[in-house]
Motif scaffolding. Structure first.
Motif, PDB file in Angstrom:
ATOM      1  N   LYS A   1       0.835  -1.204   0.000  1.00  0.00           N
ATOM      2  CA  LYS A   1       0.000   0.000   0.000  1.00  0.00           C
ATOM      3  C   LYS A   1       0.868   1.252   0.000  1.00  0.00           C
ATOM      4  O   LYS A   1       0.544   2.245  -0.666  1.00  0.00           O
ATOM      5  CB  LYS A   1      -0.943  -0.002   1.195  1.00  0.00           C
ATOM      6  CG  LYS A   1      -1.983   1.099   1.153  1.00  0.00           C
ATOM      7  CD  LYS A   1      -3.083   0.867   2.153  1.00  0.00           C
ATOM      8  CE  LYS A   1      -4.183   1.907   2.001  1.00  0.00           C
ATOM      9  NZ  LYS A   1      -5.318   1.659   2.910  1.00  0.00           N
TER      10      LYS A   1
ATOM     11  N   TRP B   1      -1.772   7.110  10.215  1.00  0.00           N
ATOM     12  CA  TRP B   1      -2.102   7.970   9.073  1.00  0.00           C
ATOM     13  C   TRP B   1      -3.215   8.967   9.341  1.00  0.00           C
ATOM     14  O   TRP B   1      -3.225  10.066   8.783  1.00  0.00           O
ATOM     15  CB  TRP B   1      -2.374   7.140   7.827  1.00  0.00           C
ATOM     16  CG  TRP B   1      -3.490   6.140   7.896  1.00  0.00           C
ATOM     17  CD1 TRP B   1      -3.964   5.495   8.984  1.00  0.00           C
ATOM     18  CD2 TRP B   1      -4.255   5.661   6.780  1.00  0.00           C
ATOM     19  NE1 TRP B   1      -4.981   4.635   8.641  1.00  0.00           N
ATOM     20  CE2 TRP B   1      -5.173   4.720   7.293  1.00  0.00           C
ATOM     21  CE3 TRP B   1      -4.253   5.922   5.419  1.00  0.00           C
ATOM     22  CZ2 TRP B   1      -6.089   4.045   6.491  1.00  0.00           C
ATOM     23  CZ3 TRP B   1      -5.161   5.246   4.609  1.00  0.00           C
ATOM     24  CH2 TRP B   1      -6.065   4.318   5.146  1.00  0.00           C
TER      25      TRP B   1
ATOM     26  N   TYR C   1      -2.072   7.453   2.568  1.00  0.00           N
ATOM     27  CA  TYR C   1      -0.742   7.390   3.182  1.00  0.00           C
ATOM     28  C   TYR C   1       0.137   8.572   2.782  1.00  0.00           C
ATOM     29  O   TYR C   1       1.148   8.846   3.431  1.00  0.00           O
ATOM     30  CB  TYR C   1      -0.030   6.098   2.754  1.00  0.00           C
ATOM     31  CG  TYR C   1      -0.425   4.850   3.498  1.00  0.00           C
ATOM     32  CD1 TYR C   1      -1.632   4.759   4.170  1.00  0.00           C
ATOM     33  CD2 TYR C   1       0.407   3.736   3.510  1.00  0.00           C
ATOM     34  CE1 TYR C   1      -1.999   3.606   4.839  1.00  0.00           C
ATOM     35  CE2 TYR C   1       0.050   2.579   4.177  1.00  0.00           C
ATOM     36  CZ  TYR C   1      -1.152   2.514   4.831  1.00  0.00           C
ATOM     37  OH  TYR C   1      -1.500   1.373   5.497  1.00  0.00           O
ATOM     38  N   GLU C   2      -0.256   9.263   1.709  1.00  0.00           N
ATOM     39  CA  GLU C   2       0.614  10.321   1.200  1.00  0.00           C
ATOM     40  C   GLU C   2       0.839  11.453   2.202  1.00  0.00           C
ATOM     41  O   GLU C   2       1.889  12.102   2.199  1.00  0.00           O
ATOM     42  CB  GLU C   2       0.074  10.895  -0.114  1.00  0.00           C
ATOM     43  CG  GLU C   2      -1.309  11.499  -0.032  1.00  0.00           C
ATOM     44  CD  GLU C   2      -2.406  10.527  -0.445  1.00  0.00           C
ATOM     45  OE1 GLU C   2      -3.389  10.968  -1.062  1.00  0.00           O
ATOM     46  OE2 GLU C   2      -2.270   9.321  -0.125  1.00  0.00           O
TER      47      GLU C   2
ATOM     48  N   TRP D   1       6.518  -3.022  -8.248  1.00  0.00           N
ATOM     49  CA  TRP D   1       6.284  -1.606  -7.970  1.00  0.00           C
ATOM     50  C   TRP D   1       7.330  -0.679  -8.598  1.00  0.00           C
ATOM     51  O   TRP D   1       7.290   0.528  -8.390  1.00  0.00           O
ATOM     52  CB  TRP D   1       6.221  -1.381  -6.461  1.00  0.00           C
ATOM     53  CG  TRP D   1       5.049  -2.081  -5.841  1.00  0.00           C
ATOM     54  CD1 TRP D   1       5.060  -3.195  -5.052  1.00  0.00           C
ATOM     55  CD2 TRP D   1       3.670  -1.714  -5.984  1.00  0.00           C
ATOM     56  NE1 TRP D   1       3.785  -3.562  -4.695  1.00  0.00           N
ATOM     57  CE2 TRP D   1       2.912  -2.665  -5.257  1.00  0.00           C
ATOM     58  CE3 TRP D   1       3.009  -0.695  -6.669  1.00  0.00           C
ATOM     59  CZ2 TRP D   1       1.525  -2.603  -5.193  1.00  0.00           C
ATOM     60  CZ3 TRP D   1       1.613  -0.629  -6.596  1.00  0.00           C
ATOM     61  CH2 TRP D   1       0.883  -1.578  -5.867  1.00  0.00           C
TER      62      TRP D   1
ATOM     63  N   ASN E   1      -9.935   5.984   7.977  1.00  0.00           N
ATOM     64  CA  ASN E   1      -9.542   6.839   6.844  1.00  0.00           C
ATOM     65  C   ASN E   1     -10.734   7.757   6.575  1.00  0.00           C
ATOM     66  O   ASN E   1     -11.535   7.485   5.680  1.00  0.00           O
ATOM     67  CB  ASN E   1      -9.201   6.008   5.618  1.00  0.00           C
ATOM     68  CG  ASN E   1      -8.763   6.855   4.425  1.00  0.00           C
ATOM     69  OD1 ASN E   1      -8.636   8.072   4.523  1.00  0.00           O
ATOM     70  ND2 ASN E   1      -8.564   6.216   3.285  1.00  0.00           N
TER      71      ASN E   1
ATOM     72  N   GLN F   1      -7.575  11.390  -2.869  1.00  0.00           N
ATOM     73  CA  GLN F   1      -6.312  10.884  -2.337  1.00  0.00           C
ATOM     74  C   GLN F   1      -5.799   9.712  -3.158  1.00  0.00           C
ATOM     75  O   GLN F   1      -6.566   9.070  -3.894  1.00  0.00           O
ATOM     76  CB  GLN F   1      -6.481  10.462  -0.865  1.00  0.00           C
ATOM     77  CG  GLN F   1      -7.543   9.418  -0.630  1.00  0.00           C
ATOM     78  CD  GLN F   1      -7.754   9.071   0.838  1.00  0.00           C
ATOM     79  OE1 GLN F   1      -8.119   7.944   1.169  1.00  0.00           O
ATOM     80  NE2 GLN F   1      -7.541  10.019   1.721  1.00  0.00           N
ATOM     81  N   ILE F   2      -4.502   9.449  -3.000  1.00  0.00           N
ATOM     82  CA  ILE F   2      -3.908   8.264  -3.638  1.00  0.00           C
ATOM     83  C   ILE F   2      -4.336   7.036  -2.844  1.00  0.00           C
ATOM     84  O   ILE F   2      -5.022   6.155  -3.355  1.00  0.00           O
ATOM     85  CB  ILE F   2      -2.365   8.374  -3.682  1.00  0.00           C
ATOM     86  CG1 ILE F   2      -1.936   9.650  -4.411  1.00  0.00           C
ATOM     87  CG2 ILE F   2      -1.778   7.141  -4.376  1.00  0.00           C
ATOM     88  CD1 ILE F   2      -0.461   9.970  -4.279  1.00  0.00           C
ATOM     89  N   THR F   3      -3.928   6.984  -1.590  1.00  0.00           N
ATOM     90  CA  THR F   3      -4.379   5.939  -0.665  1.00  0.00           C
ATOM     91  C   THR F   3      -4.711   6.532   0.698  1.00  0.00           C
ATOM     92  O   THR F   3      -5.378   5.897   1.509  1.00  0.00           O
ATOM     93  CB  THR F   3      -3.279   4.875  -0.443  1.00  0.00           C
ATOM     94  OG1 THR F   3      -2.147   5.502   0.190  1.00  0.00           O
ATOM     95  CG2 THR F   3      -2.851   4.232  -1.745  1.00  0.00           C
TER      96      THR F   3
ATOM     97  N   GLU G   1       2.234   1.660  -3.514  1.00  0.00           N
ATOM     98  CA  GLU G   1       1.202   2.250  -4.380  1.00  0.00           C
ATOM     99  C   GLU G   1       1.129   3.759  -4.160  1.00  0.00           C
ATOM    100  O   GLU G   1       0.995   4.537  -5.107  1.00  0.00           O
ATOM    101  CB  GLU G   1      -0.152   1.604  -4.068  1.00  0.00           C
ATOM    102  CG  GLU G   1      -1.301   2.174  -4.859  1.00  0.00           C
ATOM    103  CD  GLU G   1      -2.652   1.644  -4.396  1.00  0.00           C
ATOM    104  OE1 GLU G   1      -3.680   2.151  -4.903  1.00  0.00           O
ATOM    105  OE2 GLU G   1      -2.689   0.745  -3.535  1.00  0.00           O
ATOM    106  N   THR G   2       1.220   4.160  -2.896  1.00  0.00           N
ATOM    107  CA  THR G   2       1.183   5.587  -2.560  1.00  0.00           C
ATOM    108  C   THR G   2       2.341   6.326  -3.197  1.00  0.00           C
ATOM    109  O   THR G   2       2.160   7.363  -3.857  1.00  0.00           O
ATOM    110  CB  THR G   2       1.249   5.766  -1.028  1.00  0.00           C
ATOM    111  OG1 THR G   2       0.216   4.998  -0.410  1.00  0.00           O
ATOM    112  CG2 THR G   2       1.096   7.226  -0.650  1.00  0.00           C
TER     113      THR G   2
END
Length: 322
Positions: free
Chosen positions: A14, A121, A275-276, A45, A249, A271-273, A17-18
């Motif tokens: 994850k 997060w 986590y950004e 990735w 989240n 958002q992306i995930t 991915e972020t």
């Protein structure tokens, strides 16, 4: 900012991915106990570097920040290893297995003068900040009651039921409910009451806990790894209440007035995930030379760990390495 990751599991994916969707940070290196696993992760990735040992990655001078994505039971050792090599750390929640370990890690970070923060997060998210702004603006009057829950059916996962991995619902799920309450109501807690149901392995399967504040406010919280809950956080005051969709989240805040009419709605930014925001907080801290992130200062990490220690002590939940 080039990010290295320790651990190649689902949560590391994850983060990968972020990073793939960010402009000011990139996934650079992955370290796993298995070189084959690391290479497979790197190929998936697009990470330029793959290492079959954590130490080897930490010796790479191009790694600017290390994300620790291993089980709770290993956070202390892996964070200390990073700090020993002078690498700034973003350590996944729960920060460590207990407060003693957290104190050791944070003390060593201060001694070495190296940045470290907890990857809880929700502390970094824009909608979490908006929630505090709404409370400060008095949109529901004086808030007096908070409820929050988080639960997923995860009891089949070894990291959740294995005491040697610091398993249990509290460190994985309850930590979010606890942080939600602390962000909204603060820290002037007078009493904590709780109840717990254990697994056959002796860790907590589900629990409820109530924080009573000195001024009379109450936060009633629950977490479970046995069921999928609504994940809502509700803060009630004299003139209405706020509903937060998904405390894990936050996706939407709905303001409801005293007549139960929707007054306003605030949606999560794209958002992306999610986590950004914690990665961005690390980048800012490193640029400014800070040793901790303002959104999750070390004092708050220690506070959360001590509260969770007290809860586990009350339930008789103890890990074999303690």
């Amino acid at each position: 900012m080039k990010v290295g990751i320790i651990g190649a599991g689902a949560i590391a994916a994850k983060m990968a991915e972020t990073l793939a969707g960010m402009k000011d940070a990139e996934g650079y290196a992955i370290a796993s106990r298995s070189l084959d696993s690391a290479r497979a992760f790197a190929d998936r990735w697009g990470f330029p570097r793959a290492y079959g040992s954590y130490e080897e990655m930490l010796e790479d001078p191009d790694v600017d920040l290390v994300y620790v994505a291993t089980p709770h039971s290993h956070h202390r050792d892996h964070a200390l290893m990073c700090l020993h090599h002078g690498k700034p750390v973003l350590c996944e929640k729960a920060f460590t297995a207990n407060a003693v370990q957290a104190e050791e890690v944070l003390g060593y970070a201060r001694e070495r003068g190296v940045f470290i923060t907890e990857a809880i997060w929700t502390r970094y998210m824009p909608l979490s900040h908006r929630l505090n702004e709404l409370l400060a603006e008095g949109v529901i009057g004086r808030p007096t009651m908070l409820t929050a829950n988080l639960g997923y059916p995860l009891s089949h996962k070894e990291r959740m039921y294995n005491p040697a991995l610091a398993g249990g619902a509290l460190l994985d799920l309850g930590v979010y409910a606890l942080n939600f309450a602390l962000m909204a109501f603060g820290t002037d807690i007078e009493r904590v009451d709780s109840a717990c149901v254990k697994t056959k392995t002796g860790v907590d399967a589900q629990e409820s806990f109530t924080l009573t504040y000195r001024d009379g406010r109450m936060a009633v919280l629950s977490s479970t790894m046995m069921a999928k809950t609504d994940r809502q956080g509700i803060i009630s005051g004299e003139e209405g209440h706020l509903i937060v969709e998904n405390i894990n989240n936050p996706q939407r805040i709905t303001v409801v007035d005293s007549e139960y009419r929707v007054k306003s709605v605030y949606d999560c930014p794209k958002q992306i995930t999610g986590y950004e925001y914690e990665v961005q907080a690390c980048a800012e801290a490193l640029q400014r030379g800070w040793l901790e992130a303002p959104d999750m200062p070390h004092s708050e990490t220690l506070r959360v760990m001590r509260l969770m220690d007290d809860l586990r002590a009350h339930w008789g939940v103890r890990f074999p390495f303690e």
